[in-house]
Enzyme design. Structure first.
Site: not given
Length: 786
Positions: A518, A585
Site C-alpha cells: 500500500e 474490512h
C-alpha cells in the site's frame, strides 16, 4: 555523448578547469556546512543538518543528471543541489535562518529546516512549468526513507510516457520517457520497510531509477552492525542483481572518496537506467560525516579514536585534493589559495543572507515603534518593554507582535491605530506560515462547476458498480494522462467489478494490477502526479490505508504547503469501507485519517453516482483527494446517468436528504441508509427528522448547511461509524463551534458512534459493534424527551 566521452575530447587545460570547478564547489559546500554549524551554535539558526562528507559522490551524481530528471532525496544533498544550479551560498543560509521570502529561500520559504530541498515545478499561477527543460528535485521530507515511495512513481512516469502517444501536453513533462529518477538515502535508513518495499516494487516494474546509498557506517550513533545484515546493503541485495534470464537490478559499489571511479560509476548507472529502463542501486561506501549527525550531538561520543582518524584521512575532499596533486591537475599552493578565497566567499554570502533575513524584520520593528513610542499613559513596564525591543539587535516577528498585543491588553487608551496595525501585521505574518495548504490556482476545488447527472425518468436501473465502471470508462477515454492501479484492479476489474473490462480496453499500462504494498501504491501515485499524469491509486480497503498513512500525512498532505505552492501532486486515492463484517474490512478510522491528512480532501459519498461525480470533479481540479466508496453499495441499485465522465459532485457541500423540524441528524456514507430507515419509522410517530449528508469531511460543509438545519430544529445528533471521540468529535466541533450552532440548541448536542473496539465478525458483530437503526431511533427519542 557521455561526460566521460566528453572528457576524453578535452584539452588538459579544459579538463583541469572542469575538475577544479568541481573541487571549488565541493569546498564551497563544506565551508557552508562548517559555518552553518557555527550559526546554529550561536543561536542565529535553530537546527542544522548538513551534507559534509558526501560532497564528491554528489558531484558525480550531478554530472549524470539531465534535464527532465527528478531527484527524490536525503536531507544531505546540498552539494548536488549546488551542482545543478538550484542552490547557492545565500539560499543555503536563508534556509538555515528560515527566511520566509520565497525569492530568497526558494526551497520552502522557511517552512522546512535547512537541508530540505526542492525545485519549482509550478509558476506563480500554480500552472505547470516545462519540467522536461529543467532539472527537478521533489521536495524533501525528514522521515527516514519517506522519500522512497514517491521515487517509485517519479521513475514509473518515464515508463508510462514511453507509451503515451496521444496527449499533446506530454512534451512538457517528458522527452519520450528518457528521464531517470534519482534517489538518495543514508545507509541506516535502508533498514526501513519503505526502502525494501520500494526496491522490490522497482525491480518488479523495471523503472528507470538510480538509488544512491550514502554509507558512512552509522545511523546517528548506531553502527551498521546493528542496522544491516552483513553490514552491507549491497551484499544483502545481491539477489536483486539481474541476470541474462531474469530481470532485476544492476547493483554497483564504489568508494565515496574516489572521484574518478565515482564519475565512471554514475555514468554507467545513468546509461543503464536511461536507455534500458532497468533500476540501479549504487552503494557508495567509505563515506565520512565530519561534524557528526547534526548540531544536536557530537560524534566523538560514539566513534573510536581509530575511526575518527580514518575519517580525517579518507575525507572525500581531502582525497580529491591528493588525487589532483598526484595527477598534476593542481599544486598545493593553487589549492590553498582557492580554499582561502572560498572561505571569504562563504563568509560574505552568509553575512548577506543574514542581512536579507533581518532587515525586513527591523523595518517592522520600526513601524511598531513609530506608533507606540509616543503613546500616552504607558506603564513603566511597557516603556521598558518598548526600550528592550528597540535595543534588540536581532529581533524576530514574535517579539514584535507579542509586544503589540501586550500593549493593547494593558492600556486603557483606545488606540485604534495600534489595533489596526496589529491586526494587519498578524494577518500578514500568519500568511507567511499558513498559506498554500491547498491549491490557490484557478483549478482548485472551489473553481469546479457543479454539473448534475442526467438521469431520465426511464433510465436503466443497474448495480451501482456499473455506474462507476461506465464513469471510469469515460474518464480514461477523455483523459489520456489518466491511469489507475491497485491490488486486483486490472485483470479482474477490481474486487467489486467497478473496473470490469477496462484493462482489456485501455491496456495494462493504464489499468494495472500491483502487488500487496500500500505505501508504494500511494508513492506511485504521488510521483506520477508530480510529473503531470493523473493517477488514481487504489487501496483495496479503508483499513489498509493505515499502511500508507505516514506517506499520506508526511509527504502528500504537506507537498503544496512545504513548497509554498511550487509543487503539487493531484493524485486521487480510491478506497472502500464501512459496514462490511469483520475487524479488518469494516473499520472506519476516519478520525485518525482526517486529523493526519490536512492538505488532502477526504470525500465520503453515500452512493456510486455521488462517488463518480467526485472523480469527475477531481479530474478537473489540481488537488489530491481520498474517495471512500461504500463497500456495501456496489450491488445496490442506482439509475444509470446519461453523461458519465461529465457530471460533478461539489466538494465540501453538504446536502439535505430529508427535511424535518424536530431534530437534525448529520452523517455520511453507508450509515445514512440506517438514518433514513430510522427517520421513516419515526415519521409514523409524527417525528420529523432532518437528515444532512456531509458528503465530504475535508473540506467540511463550506456553506454551513448543518448550522442552518440546527437553527431550524434546535437539536443535533451526529451518527458515525468511527470510535467514540473520532470523526464524530470533529463533526461536532465544526458544527457547534465553527458554525456557531450552539446558539440554537435546546438540548446538548450528542453523538452516536461505534463501540471502542473494531466491529466483530458476522451480522450480529456488526449490530452490536456499530450504530443500528434501533440505536438511532432510541437515541432520537431520548433526545426529544430531554
Amino acid at each position: 555523448m557521455t561526460a566521460l566521452e566528453h572528457a576524453s575530447t578535452l584539452s588538459f587545460e579544459d579538463f583541469k578547469k572542469a575538475v577544479l570547478d568541481d573541487y571549488k564547489l565541493a569546498v564551497t559546500s563544506r565551508e557552508c556546512s562548517l559555518l552553518g554549524r557555527k550559526e546554529v551554535l550561536s543561536g542565529k539558526a535553530k537546527f542544522g543538518i548538513f551534507g559534509d562528507g558526501k560532497e564528491v559522490p554528489q558531484l558525480a551524481l550531478a554530472k549524470a543528471f539531465q534535464n527532465g530528471d527528478f531527484r527524490s532525496g536525503y536531507y544531505r544533498d546540498q552539494t548536488f543541489m549546488m551542482a545543478i544550479g538550484a542552490l547557492n551560498i545565500e539560499t543555503f543560509f536563508a534556509g538555515l535562518y528560515g527566511n520566509t521570502d520565497l525569492n530568497l529561500e526558494p526551497m520552502s520559504a522557511g517552512r522546512q529546516m535547512g537541508g530540505h530541498f526542492a525545485t519549482h515545478s509550478l509558476d506563480e499561477n500554480g500552472n505547470w512549468k516545462n519540467l522536461a527543460e529543467q532539472k527537478n528535485s521533489s521536495a524533501d521530507i525528514s522521515p527516514t526513507a519517506g522519500q522512497m515511495p514517491r521515487l517509485l512513481g517519479l521513475a514509473e512516469a518515464s515508463k508510462y510516457y514511453r507509451q503515451l502517444t496521444d496527449w499533446n501536453e506530454a512534451s512538457k513533462f517528458s522527452n519520450q520517457g528518457n528521464e531517470v529518477a534519482w534517489g538518495t538515502i543514508g545507509n541506516a535508513s535502508t533498514s526501513e520497510g519503505l526502502f525494501f518495499e520500494t526496491i522490490n516494487a522497482a525491480g518488479v516494474l523495471q523503472v528507470p531509477m538510480v538509488m544512491s546509498v550514502w554509507d558512512d557506517e552509522y545511523g546517528i550513533s548506531v553502527h551498521a552492525k546493528h542496522q544491516t545484515t552483513k553490514e552491507s546493503i549491497s551484499e544483502i541485495l545481491a539477489g536483486f542483481q539481474r541476470t541474462d534470464s531474469k530481470k532485476g537490478f544492476e547493483v554497483l559499489t564504489v568508494k565515496g572518496w574516489d572521484y574518478a571511479a565515482l564519475i565512471k560509476t554514475y555514468e554507467e548507472a545513468a546509461r543503464i537506467a536511461r536507455t534500458e529502463h532497468v533500476p540501479v542501486l549504487i552503494h557508495v561506501q567509505e563515506l565520512t560525516q565530519p561534524q557528526g549527525h547534526s548540531t544536536s550531538g557530537s560524534h566523538e561520543r560514539y566513534k573510536s579514536a581509530e575511526r575518527l582518524k580514518w575519517e580525517q584521512e579518507f575525507d572525500c575532499i581531502r582525497q580529491m585534493r591528493l588525487w589532483m596533486i598526484a595527477t598534476n591537475i593542481a599544486n598545493p599552493e593553487e589549492l590553498d589559495a582557492l580554499e582561502s578565497d572560498i572561505k571569504k566567499d562563504v563568509l560574505e554570502g552568509k553575512k548577506q543572507a543574514w542581512k536579507s533575513f533581518l532587515d525586513p524584520i527591523k523595518a517592522e520593528v520600526q513601524q511598531l515603534l513609530e506608533i507606540v513610542t509616543q503613546m500616552p499613559g504607558l506603564s513603566q513596564e511597557l516603556i521598558d518593554n518598548i526600550a528592550d525591543l528597540k535595543a534588540t539587535r536581532e529581533p524576530i516577528r514574535k517579539d514584535i507582535l507579542s509586544l503589540a498585543r501586550k500593549i493593547l491588553r494593558k492600556t486603557s487608551t483606545n488606540n485604534e491605530q495600534l489595533r489596526a496595525w496589529t491586526v494587519a501585521y498578524a494577518e500578514k505574518c500568519q500568511l507567511l506560515f499558513s498559506s498554500n495548504l491547498f491549491s490557490e490556482s484557478d483549478k482548485n476545488i472551489a473553481s469546479i462547476p457543479e454539473i448534475a447527472p442526467i438521469i431520465d425518468t426511464n433510465a436503466e436501473t443497474v448495480d451501482a458498480r456499473i455506474v462507476l465502471r461506465d464513469n471510469f470508462d469515460a474518464i480514461f477515454t477523455k483523459y489520456p494522462q489518466a491511469l489507475i492501479f491497485g491490488e486486483d484492479s486490472g485483470n479482474i476489474g477490481d474486487v467489486n467489478q467497478g473496473l470490469e473490462g477496462l484493462q482489456q480496453k485501455f491496456g495494462e499500462h493504464r489499468v494495472a494490477d500491483v502487488g500487496i504494498r500500500e505505501a508504494t501504491i500511494l508513492g506511485q501515485g504521488i510521483g506520477l502526479a508530480m510529473r503531470g499524469l493523473r493517477p488514481i491509486a487504489e487501496i483495496q480497503y479503508l483499513d489498509y490505508l493505515l499502511y500508507a498513512i505516514q506517506i499520506m500525512s508526511d509527504d502528500l498532505a504537506t507537498l503544496q504547503y512545504r513548497t509554498k505552492g511550487k509543487q503539487k501532486a493531484p493524485v486521487i486515492i480510491r478506497t472502500r469501507g464501512h459496514r462490511l463484517e469483520g475487524i479488518w474490512h469494516s473499520g472506519s478510522p476516519m478520525g485518525m485519517i482526517i486529523n493526519a491528512v490536512r492538505g488532502i480532501h477526504v470525500l465520503v459519498p453515500r452512493n456510486m453516482t455521488k462517488a463518480a461525480g467526485f472523480y469527475n470533479a477531481l479530474m478537473l481540479a489540481d488537488e489530491p483527494a481520498l474517495v471512500v466508496e461504500c463497500l456495501n453499495g456496489y450491488r445496490l441499485k442506482e439509475q444509470l446517468p446519461e453523461n458519465p465522465g461529465e457530471y460533478t459532485t461539489p466538494i465540501g457541500i453538504a446536502e439535505v436528504l430529508r427535511e424535518g423540524k424536530d431534530i437534525t441528524v448529520v452523517s455520511y456514507g453507508s450509515t445514512l441508509r440506517l438514518v433514513q430507515a430510522a427517520a421513516t419509522e419515526l415519521a409514523e410517530q409524527g417525528i420529523e427528522v432532518e437528515i444532512v449528508d456531509l458528503q465530504s469531511l475535508l473540506p467540511f460543509d463550506l456553506t454551513h448547511i448543518c448550522g442552518a438545519s440546527v437553527s431550524k430544529t434546535n437539536r443535533l445528533l451526529v451518527v458515525d461509524e468511527d470510535v467514540p471521540g473520532g470523526a464524530s468529535a470533529y463533526i461536532l466541533q465544526k458544527i457547534v463551534e465553527d458554525q456557531n450552532a450552539y446558539r440554537f440548541l435546546d438540548c446538548k448536542p450528542q453523538t452516536l458512534t461505534a463501540k471502542h473496539h473494531r466491529p466483530a465478525y458476522g451480522t450480529d458483530g456488526d449490530y452490536f459493534s456499530k450504530p443500528s437503526t434501533d440505536d438511532i431511533i432510541e437515541k432520537i427519542l431520548d433526545m426529544l424527551a430531554e
